[in-house]
Design an enzyme around this catalytic site. Structure first.
Site, PDB file in Angstrom:
ATOM      1  N   ALA A  15       0.835  -1.208   0.000  1.00 13.56           N
ATOM      2  CA  ALA A  15       0.000   0.000   0.000  1.00 13.56           C
ATOM      3  C   ALA A  15       0.867   1.254   0.000  1.00 13.56           C
ATOM      4  CB  ALA A  15      -0.934  -0.011   1.211  1.00 13.56           C
ATOM      5  N   LYS A  34       9.308   1.018  10.003  1.00 12.71           N
ATOM      6  CA  LYS A  34       9.898   0.822  11.329  1.00 12.71           C
ATOM      7  C   LYS A  34      11.002  -0.225  11.363  1.00 12.71           C
ATOM      8  CE  LYS A  34       6.234  -2.077  13.375  1.00 12.71           C
ATOM      9  NZ  LYS A  34       5.277  -2.148  14.479  1.00 12.71           N
ATOM     10  N   THR A  42       3.299  -7.944   3.336  1.00 12.51           N
ATOM     11  CA  THR A  42       3.312  -8.073   1.875  1.00 12.51           C
ATOM     12  C   THR A  42       4.277  -9.162   1.426  1.00 12.51           C
ATOM     13  OG1 THR A  42       2.690  -5.764   1.609  1.00 12.51           O
ATOM     14  CG2 THR A  42       3.740  -6.832  -0.287  1.00 12.51           C
ATOM     15  N   TYR A  44       5.246 -11.770   2.733  1.00 10.88           N
ATOM     16  CA  TYR A  44       4.909 -13.147   3.112  1.00 10.88           C
ATOM     17  C   TYR A  44       3.724 -13.692   2.314  1.00 10.88           C
ATOM     18  CZ  TYR A  44       8.066 -12.409   6.993  1.00 10.88           C
ATOM     19  OH  TYR A  44       9.180 -12.146   7.730  1.00 10.88           O
ATOM     20  N   GLY A  47      -0.461 -16.815  -1.836  1.00  8.64           N
ATOM     21  CA  GLY A  47      -1.448 -17.191  -2.849  1.00  8.64           C
ATOM     22  C   GLY A  47      -1.443 -16.284  -4.056  1.00  8.64           C
ATOM     23  N   GLU A 114      -8.807 -20.098  -5.124  1.00  7.62           N
ATOM     24  CA  GLU A 114      -8.759 -20.221  -3.659  1.00  7.62           C
ATOM     25  C   GLU A 114     -10.174 -20.275  -3.105  1.00  7.62           C
ATOM     26  OE1 GLU A 114      -6.343 -16.905  -2.438  1.00  7.62           O
ATOM     27  OE2 GLU A 114      -4.496 -17.882  -3.052  1.00  7.62           O
ATOM     28  N   HIS A 242      -6.605 -17.602   9.388  1.00 10.74           N
ATOM     29  CA  HIS A 242      -6.370 -18.455   8.215  1.00 10.74           C
ATOM     30  C   HIS A 242      -6.476 -19.904   8.681  1.00 10.74           C
ATOM     31  CE1 HIS A 242      -4.659 -20.233   4.652  1.00 10.74           C
ATOM     32  NE2 HIS A 242      -4.643 -19.046   4.065  1.00 10.74           N
ATOM     33  N   ARG A 289     -13.213 -18.722   4.186  1.00  9.69           N
ATOM     34  CA  ARG A 289     -12.271 -18.918   5.282  1.00  9.69           C
ATOM     35  C   ARG A 289     -12.899 -18.974   6.677  1.00  9.69           C
ATOM     36  NH1 ARG A 289      -7.203 -15.294   3.854  1.00  9.69           N
ATOM     37  NH2 ARG A 289      -6.844 -16.730   2.130  1.00  9.69           N
ATOM     38  N   ARG A 385     -13.051 -11.350   4.635  1.00 13.19           N
ATOM     39  CA  ARG A 385     -12.374 -11.056   3.375  1.00 13.19           C
ATOM     40  C   ARG A 385     -12.276 -12.299   2.485  1.00 13.19           C
ATOM     41  NH1 ARG A 385      -6.765 -11.493   1.722  1.00 13.19           N
ATOM     42  NH2 ARG A 385      -6.393 -12.424   3.754  1.00 13.19           N
TER      43      ARG A 385
HETATM   44  P1  FAD Z   1       2.404  -4.471   5.233  1.00  5.80           P
HETATM   45  O1  FAD Z   1       2.908  -5.138   4.023  1.00  5.80           O
HETATM   46  O2  FAD Z   1       2.219  -5.303   6.451  1.00  5.80           O
HETATM   47  O3  FAD Z   1       3.414  -3.285   5.561  1.00  5.80           O
HETATM   48  C1  FAD Z   1       3.249  -2.512   6.728  1.00  5.80           C
HETATM   49  C2  FAD Z   1       4.371  -1.499   6.745  1.00  5.80           C
HETATM   50  O4  FAD Z   1       4.131  -0.538   7.762  1.00  5.80           O
HETATM   51  C3  FAD Z   1       5.737  -2.103   7.057  1.00  5.80           C
HETATM   52  O5  FAD Z   1       6.667  -1.481   6.200  1.00  5.80           O
HETATM   53  C4  FAD Z   1       5.994  -1.672   8.496  1.00  5.80           C
HETATM   54  O6  FAD Z   1       7.350  -1.526   8.817  1.00  5.80           O
HETATM   55  C5  FAD Z   1       5.314  -0.332   8.514  1.00  5.80           C
HETATM   56  N1  FAD Z   1       4.911   0.132   9.842  1.00  5.80           N
HETATM   57  C6  FAD Z   1       3.987  -0.409  10.667  1.00  5.80           C
HETATM   58  N2  FAD Z   1       3.892   0.330  11.788  1.00  5.80           N
HETATM   59  C7  FAD Z   1       4.781   1.352  11.663  1.00  5.80           C
HETATM   60  C8  FAD Z   1       5.159   2.432  12.496  1.00  5.80           C
HETATM   61  N3  FAD Z   1       4.619   2.627  13.697  1.00  5.80           N
HETATM   62  N4  FAD Z   1       6.112   3.277  12.048  1.00  5.80           N
HETATM   63  C9  FAD Z   1       6.703   3.093  10.843  1.00  5.80           C
HETATM   64  N5  FAD Z   1       6.391   2.076  10.013  1.00  5.80           N
HETATM   65  C10 FAD Z   1       5.434   1.226  10.434  1.00  5.80           C
HETATM   66  N6  FAD Z   1      -3.313 -11.150   0.823  1.00  5.80           N
HETATM   67  C11 FAD Z   1      -3.641 -11.408  -0.455  1.00  5.80           C
HETATM   68  O7  FAD Z   1      -4.396 -10.655  -1.071  1.00  5.80           O
HETATM   69  N7  FAD Z   1      -3.126 -12.508  -1.075  1.00  5.80           N
HETATM   70  C12 FAD Z   1      -2.291 -13.378  -0.461  1.00  5.80           C
HETATM   71  O8  FAD Z   1      -1.843 -14.336  -1.059  1.00  5.80           O
HETATM   72  C13 FAD Z   1      -1.956 -13.137   0.888  1.00  5.80           C
HETATM   73  N8  FAD Z   1      -1.158 -14.003   1.566  1.00  5.80           N
HETATM   74  C14 FAD Z   1      -0.766 -13.684   2.827  1.00  5.80           C
HETATM   75  C15 FAD Z   1       0.120 -14.529   3.484  1.00  5.80           C
HETATM   76  C16 FAD Z   1       0.573 -14.205   4.734  1.00  5.80           C
HETATM   77  C17 FAD Z   1       1.536 -15.115   5.446  1.00  5.80           C
HETATM   78  C18 FAD Z   1       0.123 -13.017   5.365  1.00  5.80           C
HETATM   79  C19 FAD Z   1       0.596 -12.638   6.734  1.00  5.80           C
HETATM   80  C20 FAD Z   1      -0.792 -12.190   4.721  1.00  5.80           C
HETATM   81  C21 FAD Z   1      -1.239 -12.516   3.464  1.00  5.80           C
HETATM   82  N9  FAD Z   1      -2.138 -11.696   2.782  1.00  5.80           N
HETATM   83  C22 FAD Z   1      -2.478 -11.973   1.492  1.00  5.80           C
HETATM   84  C23 FAD Z   1      -2.530 -10.412   3.339  1.00  5.80           C
HETATM   85  C24 FAD Z   1      -1.650  -9.323   2.709  1.00  5.80           C
HETATM   86  O9  FAD Z   1      -0.347  -9.833   2.524  1.00  5.80           O
HETATM   87  C25 FAD Z   1      -1.572  -8.090   3.586  1.00  5.80           C
HETATM   88  O10 FAD Z   1      -2.845  -7.703   3.995  1.00  5.80           O
HETATM   89  C26 FAD Z   1      -0.931  -6.952   2.812  1.00  5.80           C
HETATM   90  O11 FAD Z   1       0.325  -7.342   2.309  1.00  5.80           O
HETATM   91  C27 FAD Z   1      -0.773  -5.737   3.697  1.00  5.80           C
HETATM   92  O12 FAD Z   1      -0.043  -4.781   3.005  1.00  5.80           O
HETATM   93  P2  FAD Z   1       0.172  -3.372   3.674  1.00  5.80           P
HETATM   94  O13 FAD Z   1       0.962  -2.555   2.713  1.00  5.80           O
HETATM   95  O14 FAD Z   1      -1.111  -2.837   4.148  1.00  5.80           O
HETATM   96  O15 FAD Z   1       1.024  -3.680   4.997  1.00  5.80           O
HETATM   97  C1  SIN Z   2      -3.184 -17.766   1.037  1.00  6.73           C
HETATM   98  O1  SIN Z   2      -2.298 -17.860   0.199  1.00  6.73           O
HETATM   99  O2  SIN Z   2      -3.872 -18.708   1.443  1.00  6.73           O
HETATM  100  C2  SIN Z   2      -3.446 -16.442   1.624  1.00  6.73           C
HETATM  101  C3  SIN Z   2      -4.297 -15.699   0.729  1.00  6.73           C
HETATM  102  C4  SIN Z   2      -4.870 -14.511   1.421  1.00  6.73           C
HETATM  103  O3  SIN Z   2      -4.701 -14.315   2.623  1.00  6.73           O
HETATM  104  O4  SIN Z   2      -5.555 -13.743   0.730  1.00  6.73           O
END
Ligand code: FAD
Ligand code: SIN
Length: 521
Positions: A15, A34, A42, A44, A47, A114, A242, A289, A385
């Site tokens: 994001a 941080k 992201t 990790y 899927g 999925e 999950h 889910r 979701r």
């Molecule tokens: P993140 O990628 O979590 O990034 C958060 C950022 O904020 C990091 O850089 C962190 O350092 C920073 N941050 C946080 N707090 C602070 C602070 N106080 N000060 C400064 N920086 C801070 N979704 C899907 O759609 N498909 C998938 O296949 C999927 N698989 C997944 C598998 C796993 C194992 C997990 C855990 C999640 C999965 N999800 C999946 C969900 C998806 O990955 C996440 O919802 C998404 O990546 C979140 O992106 P983001 O940019 O919001 O946050």
């Molecule tokens: C997964 O790969 O099962 C995770 C997919 C997701 O959280 O959207």
């Protein structure tokens, strides 16, 4: 130190980086993160990302699947907008350098399926899609002359009129964001970042629970900051578990076994090797889910065991090794050959559907403050979701927020009246053990009482226990030199409080919120 930037972004996941790349043509961008820049949920993601790319599928089907998974409480306008925008956002990711797998001829994307999806529509990069997305976006952002990424900078609080000495309550009209205070984790100095526009992209809060697939950075900082700033939050009772994390108790975060493996035919089985999903849903292992996680939780409670099995053996050795190389290697490293052995799995806290309430442009209730990604609540997910809709939501809302912020930034300046952080009276260097122990207690409370299955009594008990922890920690915070672990603990407590409060207010079972004392939606 004081800094002034046009666009301040907190978070370097999908994001934050997507937003940064878009606004960078229109001003200076500072991305605070941080930890190391690539660390976040992201990278990790396994899927993939859901999108309708070909005529064999349709927007209507993806919209329908999203609404069904959301259990009737998604915002339909948001669902339609997000899903119709998806192909454009995918093409942009590819332009930034993200590689998605293609079919053997190389002219079409290879699509997975999925749980809850009626079609094959998940674009992926083997079983490590998130790593590829994070790599591509980070490389593009690092090359952009207008983007500065500052690692190990921990945002503590967003700056509002409160810091100018005014009383701010949730009823105060026109709360404004002037930037953030951030702790430089290397120097322990607290800096003032003044911005015209700020985006929170701080990710999830899985660490409110003991077992989570999310990395240690997922401590709900953005949600807690907006809570303290009296902004509007929503839907936090909908914590998604999950169904299938690898059962390997000592490992944190819990390693995920992607749902795409069930999409490829893997079947959930009990400890005697018998299928059980037919007792719960006609869609079997590929039901949404919330249903699958509750079924596993119930089977584990009946049998008194800590895990069940996912059986992928019949998928075939070549398909497993080539299609799921990360999972194959991981399981092998702990003695499980997924081509011959069933995989021990259990549910784990995975994704927060709720968060900072935003409109279609990603604007929060606080002026000049946007939110995107997992920390936000757009209305897309409703009560639950749909798999792989989260990466999609992040890119769509990063885009919408960028468009609105580019327009807004032209008319804004900095608020020079903002004072620097006041650290007076903070003298105590607290023992780390107090923080780690309290965090563990908090996670136990939430896992035991506010997990997949809840009740009025469990929620009341959690609330009472949390109160004690809250008071102790606030006392510590008021006297201590600020550190990242203490700040994170405080944020986790705030998030736990909000989850419980919203769970108690939800008086029907819907989506991920399931209580023994309530009726079905
Ligand atoms: P993140 O990628 O979590 O990034 C958060 C950022 O904020 C990091 O850089 C962190 O350092 C920073 N941050 C946080 N707090 C602070 C602070 N106080 N000060 C400064 N920086 C801070 N979704 C899907 O759609 N498909 C998938 O296949 C999927 N698989 C997944 C598998 C796993 C194992 C997990 C855990 C999640 C999965 N999800 C999946 C969900 C998806 O990955 C996440 O919802 C998404 O990546 C979140 O992106 P983001 O940019 O919001 O946050
Ligand atoms: C997964 O790969 O099962 C995770 C997919 C997701 O959280 O959207």
């Amino acid at each position: 130190m004081r800094y002034e930037v046009d666009f301040l972004v907190v978070g370097s996941g999908i994001a934050g980086l997507s937003f940064a790349l878009k606004v960078a043509e229109h001003g200076r961008v500072c991305v605070l993160t941080k930890g190391d820049a690539q660390e976040g949920s992201t990278r990790y993601a396994q899927g993939g990302i859901a999108a309708v790319m070909y005529d064999s599928d349709s927007f209507d089907k993806h919209i329908h699947d999203t609404l069904v998974a959301g259990d009737g409480i998604c915002d339909r306008q948001v669902v339609e907008m997000t899903i119709r925008q998806a192909p454009d956002r995918i093409r942009e990711l590819v332009q930034y350098g993200v590689g998605f797998d293609r079919d053997l001829q190389g002219d079409r994307f290879d699509l997975h399926r999925e749980g809850g999806h009626s079609e094959f529509r998940i674009l992926h990069h083997k079983d490590n899609t998130g790593e590829e997305i994070e790599r591509g976006l980070l490389e593009a952002a690092r090359q952009h002359p207008n983007i500065e990424i500052k690692e190990r900078q921990f945002a503590i609080d967003i700056i509002t009129q409160h810091h100018l000495g005014q009383r701010v309550t949730k009823h105060t009209p026109g709360i404004e964001c002037y930037g953030v205070y951030a702790l430089d984790c290397d120097t322990n100095r607290i800096d003032t970042y003044l911005s015209k526009v700020t985006l929170l992209a701080t990710g999830g809060m899985g660490n409110v629970y003991s077992t989570t697939t999310t990395p240690v950075i997922s401590t709900g900082d953005g949600v807690a900051m907006v809570h303290r700033a009296r902004g509007v939050l929503s839907d936090l009772e909908f914590m998604q578990f999950h169904p299938t994390s690898l059962y390997n108790p000592a490992e944190k975060p819990a390693f995920l076994i992607t749902e795409a493996m069930r999409g490829a035919g893997a079947i959930l089985k009990d400890r005697d090797g018998k299928e059980f999903m037919q007792k719960y849903d006609s869609r079997l292992s590929l039901a949404p889910r919330d249903i699958v996680a509750r079924a596993i939780d119930n089977e584990m409670k009946i049998s008194g065991k800590d895990y069940l099995y996912l059986d992928a053996r019949h998928i075939g050795k070549q398909h497993l090794i080539e299609g799921f190389p990360t999972i194959y290697a991981k399981c092998l490293s702990i003695g499980i050959d997924i081509t011959r052995d069933m995989i021990p799995v259990r549910p784990a806290a995975h994704y927060q559907c709720g968060g900072i309430k935003v409109d279609l442009n990603g604007e929060s209730s606080i002026r000049h403050l946007y939110a995107a990604g997992e920390c936000s609540c757009t209305g897309l997910h409703g009560g639950n979701r749909l798999a792989s809709n989260s990466l999609l939501e992040a890119v769509v809302y990063a885009h919408n927020a960028a468009m609105a912020a580019i327009e807004e930034v032209r008319h804004l300046g900095y608020n020079a009246a903002v004072p620097d952080w006041n650290a007076e009276g903070m003298v105590l260097n607290e023992e780390m053990v107090l923080i780690t122990q309290t965090k563990r207690e908090l996670q136990e409370i939430m896992s035991n009482y506010v997990g997949i299955v809840r009740s009025d009594l469990r929620l009341q008990r959690a609330f009472d226990r949390l109160n004690l922890i809250f008071r102790e920690t606030e006392d510590l915070y008021n006297r201590s030199v600020l550190t990242e672990p203490l700040s994170e603990l405080r944020n986790l407590i705030a998030c736990a409080y909000l989850i419980i409060k919203m769970a108690r207010a939800r008086r029907e079972n819907v989506g991920l919120h399931y209580s023994l004392d309530l009726l079905q939606h």
